[in-house]
Motif scaffolding. Structure first.
Motif, PDB file in Angstrom:
ATOM      1  N   LEU A  31      17.078  77.074 -26.274  1.00 39.43           N
ATOM      2  CA  LEU A  31      18.221  76.296 -26.759  1.00 39.43           C
ATOM      3  C   LEU A  31      17.934  74.794 -26.722  1.00 39.43           C
ATOM      4  CD1 LEU A  31      21.271  78.206 -25.240  1.00 39.43           C
ATOM      5  CD2 LEU A  31      20.473  78.188 -27.603  1.00 39.43           C
ATOM      6  N   THR A  32      17.296  74.338 -25.657  1.00 37.50           N
ATOM      7  CA  THR A  32      16.963  72.914 -25.558  1.00 37.50           C
ATOM      8  C   THR A  32      15.952  72.520 -26.624  1.00 37.50           C
ATOM      9  OG1 THR A  32      17.355  73.017 -23.187  1.00 37.50           O
ATOM     10  CG2 THR A  32      16.196  71.100 -23.995  1.00 37.50           C
ATOM     11  N   ALA A  33      14.920  73.334 -26.777  1.00 38.00           N
ATOM     12  CA  ALA A  33      13.906  73.031 -27.795  1.00 38.00           C
ATOM     13  C   ALA A  33      14.518  73.055 -29.187  1.00 38.00           C
ATOM     14  CB  ALA A  33      12.758  74.029 -27.699  1.00 38.00           C
ATOM     15  N   GLY A  34      15.394  74.019 -29.437  1.00 37.39           N
ATOM     16  CA  GLY A  34      16.034  74.103 -30.752  1.00 37.39           C
ATOM     17  C   GLY A  34      16.970  72.943 -31.009  1.00 37.39           C
ATOM     18  N   ALA A  35      17.724  72.541 -29.985  1.00 38.89           N
ATOM     19  CA  ALA A  35      18.658  71.431 -30.167  1.00 38.89           C
ATOM     20  C   ALA A  35      17.920  70.120 -30.401  1.00 38.89           C
ATOM     21  CB  ALA A  35      19.564  71.314 -28.943  1.00 38.89           C
ATOM     22  N   VAL A  36      16.838  69.920 -29.671  1.00 38.92           N
ATOM     23  CA  VAL A  36      16.089  68.668 -29.810  1.00 38.92           C
ATOM     24  C   VAL A  36      15.389  68.599 -31.157  1.00 38.92           C
ATOM     25  CG1 VAL A  36      14.129  67.382 -28.885  1.00 38.92           C
ATOM     26  CG2 VAL A  36      15.812  68.349 -27.324  1.00 38.92           C
ATOM     27  N   SER A  37      14.851  69.704 -31.609  1.00 42.57           N
ATOM     28  CA  SER A  37      14.055  69.673 -32.837  1.00 42.57           C
ATOM     29  C   SER A  37      14.848  70.037 -34.093  1.00 42.57           C
ATOM     30  CB  SER A  37      12.863  70.616 -32.698  1.00 42.57           C
ATOM     31  OG  SER A  37      13.313  71.925 -32.435  1.00 42.57           O
ATOM     32  N   LEU A  38      16.115  70.389 -33.959  1.00 41.97           N
ATOM     33  CA  LEU A  38      16.904  70.774 -35.123  1.00 41.97           C
ATOM     34  C   LEU A  38      17.021  69.636 -36.133  1.00 41.97           C
ATOM     35  CD1 LEU A  38      18.619  72.946 -36.483  1.00 41.97           C
ATOM     36  CD2 LEU A  38      20.595  72.008 -35.277  1.00 41.97           C
ATOM     37  N   GLY A  39      17.232  68.447 -35.633  1.00 40.25           N
ATOM     38  CA  GLY A  39      17.328  67.298 -36.539  1.00 40.25           C
ATOM     39  C   GLY A  39      16.054  67.082 -37.333  1.00 40.25           C
ATOM     40  N   MET A  40      14.932  67.254 -36.688  1.00 42.51           N
ATOM     41  CA  MET A  40      13.664  67.080 -37.387  1.00 42.51           C
ATOM     42  C   MET A  40      13.452  68.169 -38.433  1.00 42.51           C
ATOM     43  SD  MET A  40      11.089  65.997 -34.374  1.00 42.51           S
ATOM     44  CE  MET A  40      11.796  65.301 -32.922  1.00 42.51           C
ATOM     45  N   ILE A  41      13.837  69.394 -38.109  1.00 42.90           N
ATOM     46  CA  ILE A  41      13.679  70.497 -39.067  1.00 42.90           C
ATOM     47  C   ILE A  41      14.554  70.252 -40.297  1.00 42.90           C
ATOM     48  CG2 ILE A  41      14.110  72.957 -39.426  1.00 42.90           C
ATOM     49  CD1 ILE A  41      13.330  73.402 -36.512  1.00 42.90           C
ATOM     50  N   LEU A  42      15.805  69.858 -40.045  1.00 46.14           N
ATOM     51  CA  LEU A  42      16.706  69.588 -41.169  1.00 46.14           C
ATOM     52  C   LEU A  42      16.201  68.424 -42.016  1.00 46.14           C
ATOM     53  CD1 LEU A  42      20.176  70.076 -39.444  1.00 46.14           C
ATOM     54  CD2 LEU A  42      18.982  71.643 -40.987  1.00 46.14           C
ATOM     55  N   ASN A  43      15.628  67.422 -41.382  1.00 49.31           N
ATOM     56  CA  ASN A  43      15.079  66.271 -42.108  1.00 49.31           C
ATOM     57  C   ASN A  43      13.902  66.693 -42.989  1.00 49.31           C
ATOM     58  OD1 ASN A  43      14.617  63.673 -42.964  1.00 49.31           O
ATOM     59  ND2 ASN A  43      13.709  62.997 -41.039  1.00 49.31           N
ATOM     60  N   ILE A  44      13.038  67.552 -42.461  1.00 44.79           N
ATOM     61  CA  ILE A  44      11.885  68.019 -43.239  1.00 44.79           C
ATOM     62  C   ILE A  44      12.345  68.900 -44.397  1.00 44.79           C
ATOM     63  CG2 ILE A  44       9.818  69.478 -43.153  1.00 44.79           C
ATOM     64  CD1 ILE A  44       9.415  68.486 -40.275  1.00 44.79           C
ATOM     65  N   MET A  45      13.335  69.764 -44.153  1.00 48.52           N
ATOM     66  CA  MET A  45      13.818  70.650 -45.217  1.00 48.52           C
ATOM     67  C   MET A  45      14.548  69.870 -46.322  1.00 48.52           C
ATOM     68  SD  MET A  45      15.026  73.942 -42.953  1.00 48.52           S
ATOM     69  CE  MET A  45      16.102  74.519 -44.219  1.00 48.52           C
ATOM     70  N   ALA A  46      15.290  68.843 -45.927  1.00 47.55           N
ATOM     71  CA  ALA A  46      16.033  68.069 -46.924  1.00 47.55           C
ATOM     72  C   ALA A  46      15.115  67.181 -47.748  1.00 47.55           C
ATOM     73  CB  ALA A  46      17.097  67.220 -46.227  1.00 47.55           C
ATOM     74  N   ASN A  47      14.060  66.674 -47.117  1.00 41.93           N
ATOM     75  CA  ASN A  47      13.167  65.741 -47.795  1.00 41.93           C
ATOM     76  C   ASN A  47      11.725  66.095 -47.451  1.00 41.93           C
ATOM     77  OD1 ASN A  47      11.986  63.587 -49.059  1.00 41.93           O
ATOM     78  ND2 ASN A  47      12.787  62.040 -47.645  1.00 41.93           N
ATOM     79  N   PRO A  48      11.096  66.998 -48.183  1.00 40.04           N
ATOM     80  CA  PRO A  48       9.719  67.386 -47.861  1.00 40.04           C
ATOM     81  C   PRO A  48       8.734  66.222 -47.933  1.00 40.04           C
ATOM     82  CG  PRO A  48      10.678  68.939 -49.422  1.00 40.04           C
ATOM     83  CD  PRO A  48      11.627  67.793 -49.286  1.00 40.04           C
ATOM     84  N   GLY A  49       9.073  65.169 -48.631  1.00 45.62           N
ATOM     85  CA  GLY A  49       8.182  64.023 -48.731  1.00 45.62           C
ATOM     86  C   GLY A  49       8.140  63.199 -47.457  1.00 45.62           C
ATOM     87  N   VAL A  50       9.012  63.516 -46.508  1.00 44.62           N
ATOM     88  CA  VAL A  50       9.025  62.753 -45.263  1.00 44.62           C
ATOM     89  C   VAL A  50       7.734  62.966 -44.471  1.00 44.62           C
ATOM     90  CG1 VAL A  50      10.121  64.448 -43.726  1.00 44.62           C
ATOM     91  CG2 VAL A  50      10.551  62.033 -43.367  1.00 44.62           C
ATOM     92  N   LEU A  51       7.079  64.088 -44.697  1.00 43.28           N
ATOM     93  CA  LEU A  51       5.808  64.331 -43.999  1.00 43.28           C
ATOM     94  C   LEU A  51       4.740  63.339 -44.442  1.00 43.28           C
ATOM     95  CD1 LEU A  51       5.684  68.228 -43.997  1.00 43.28           C
ATOM     96  CD2 LEU A  51       6.146  66.707 -42.082  1.00 43.28           C
ATOM     97  N   ALA A  52       4.758  62.977 -45.716  1.00 51.00           N
ATOM     98  CA  ALA A  52       3.791  61.991 -46.208  1.00 51.00           C
ATOM     99  C   ALA A  52       4.150  60.595 -45.717  1.00 51.00           C
ATOM    100  CB  ALA A  52       3.737  62.019 -47.734  1.00 51.00           C
ATOM    101  N   GLU A  53       5.449  60.312 -45.590  1.00 47.32           N
ATOM    102  CA  GLU A  53       5.885  58.981 -45.133  1.00 47.32           C
ATOM    103  C   GLU A  53       5.693  58.809 -43.629  1.00 47.32           C
ATOM    104  OE1 GLU A  53       9.944  58.672 -46.275  1.00 47.32           O
ATOM    105  OE2 GLU A  53       9.538  59.022 -48.387  1.00 47.32           O
ATOM    106  N   ASP A  54       5.970  59.886 -42.874  1.00 49.68           N
ATOM    107  CA  ASP A  54       5.911  59.808 -41.400  1.00 49.68           C
ATOM    108  C   ASP A  54       5.119  60.996 -40.868  1.00 49.68           C
ATOM    109  OD1 ASP A  54       6.282  59.167 -38.774  1.00 49.68           O
ATOM    110  OD2 ASP A  54       8.392  59.740 -38.705  1.00 49.68           O
ATOM    111  N   PRO A  55       3.788  60.861 -40.793  1.00 49.29           N
ATOM    112  CA  PRO A  55       2.977  61.998 -40.343  1.00 49.29           C
ATOM    113  C   PRO A  55       3.173  62.333 -38.859  1.00 49.29           C
ATOM    114  CG  PRO A  55       1.595  60.079 -40.744  1.00 49.29           C
ATOM    115  CD  PRO A  55       2.973  59.717 -41.171  1.00 49.29           C
ATOM    116  N   THR A  56       3.826  61.461 -38.113  1.00 51.19           N
ATOM    117  CA  THR A  56       4.017  61.748 -36.687  1.00 51.19           C
ATOM    118  C   THR A  56       5.185  62.688 -36.437  1.00 51.19           C
ATOM    119  OG1 THR A  56       5.478  59.832 -36.381  1.00 51.19           O
ATOM    120  CG2 THR A  56       3.095  59.496 -36.039  1.00 51.19           C
ATOM    121  N   ILE A  57       5.891  63.068 -37.484  1.00 52.71           N
ATOM    122  CA  ILE A  57       7.062  63.928 -37.286  1.00 52.71           C
ATOM    123  C   ILE A  57       6.651  65.307 -36.767  1.00 52.71           C
ATOM    124  CG2 ILE A  57       7.252  64.898 -39.613  1.00 52.71           C
ATOM    125  CD1 ILE A  57      10.315  64.320 -39.291  1.00 52.71           C
ATOM    126  N   ILE A  58       5.504  65.796 -37.170  1.00 55.78           N
ATOM    127  CA  ILE A  58       5.023  67.089 -36.664  1.00 55.78           C
ATOM    128  C   ILE A  58       4.698  66.979 -35.178  1.00 55.78           C
ATOM    129  CG2 ILE A  58       3.197  68.830 -36.862  1.00 55.78           C
ATOM    130  CD1 ILE A  58       5.122  68.900 -39.159  1.00 55.78           C
TER     131      ILE A  58
END
Length: 123
Positions: A31-58
């Motif tokens: 639950l803690t891991a999911g809550a902390v990383s949920l925002g990042m997952i939603l950000n990647i799903m909404a904007n797949p180009g964010v990986l090219a802009e911010d490679p540290t997100i992974i």
């Protein structure tokens, strides 16, 4: 000394609580891991180009997941230690103290209390 039968009962109690604390730690970790990383997952799903802009997100995603799992493992470990202290150590110490207290006249019970004598004078 604690008997074999009592030892197995204590071991079963400890095993049950070890399983419970392991499940609690896993649930809290996930639950803690999911809550902390949920925002990042939603950000990647909404904007797949964010990986090219911010490679540290992974790396942040992996770090957040590990952090949640480590928190769950710490809670699980503390629960295991508490269960061990309560059931194994506490039960053994209690049994040993009972044997020392009641062994061979080492313990003398206090005298029985009697009602106080009347303070009036008899005639």
């Amino acid at each position: 000394m604690v008997s074999w039968g009592r030892s197995f009962v204590i071991a079963i109690k400890y095993l049950v609580f070890a399983i419970i604390w392991t499940i609690v730690g896993i649930v809290i970790g996930v639950l803690t891991a999911g809550a902390v990383s949920l925002g990042m997952i939603l950000n990647i799903m909404a904007n797949p180009g964010v990986l090219a802009e911010d490679p540290t997100i992974i790396a942040r995603f992996i770090s957040a997941t590990y952090l949640g799992l480590i928190i769950g493992a710490i809670i699980s470990y503390l629960g295991l230690i508490a269960s061990f202290a309560k059931y194994v150590v506490g039960e053994t110490v209690r049994k040993e103290l009972e044997e020392i207290s009641f062994a061979g006249g080492a313990y003398a019970p206090p005298p029985r209390l009697t009602p106080y004598a009347s303070t009036e004078r008899r005639k």
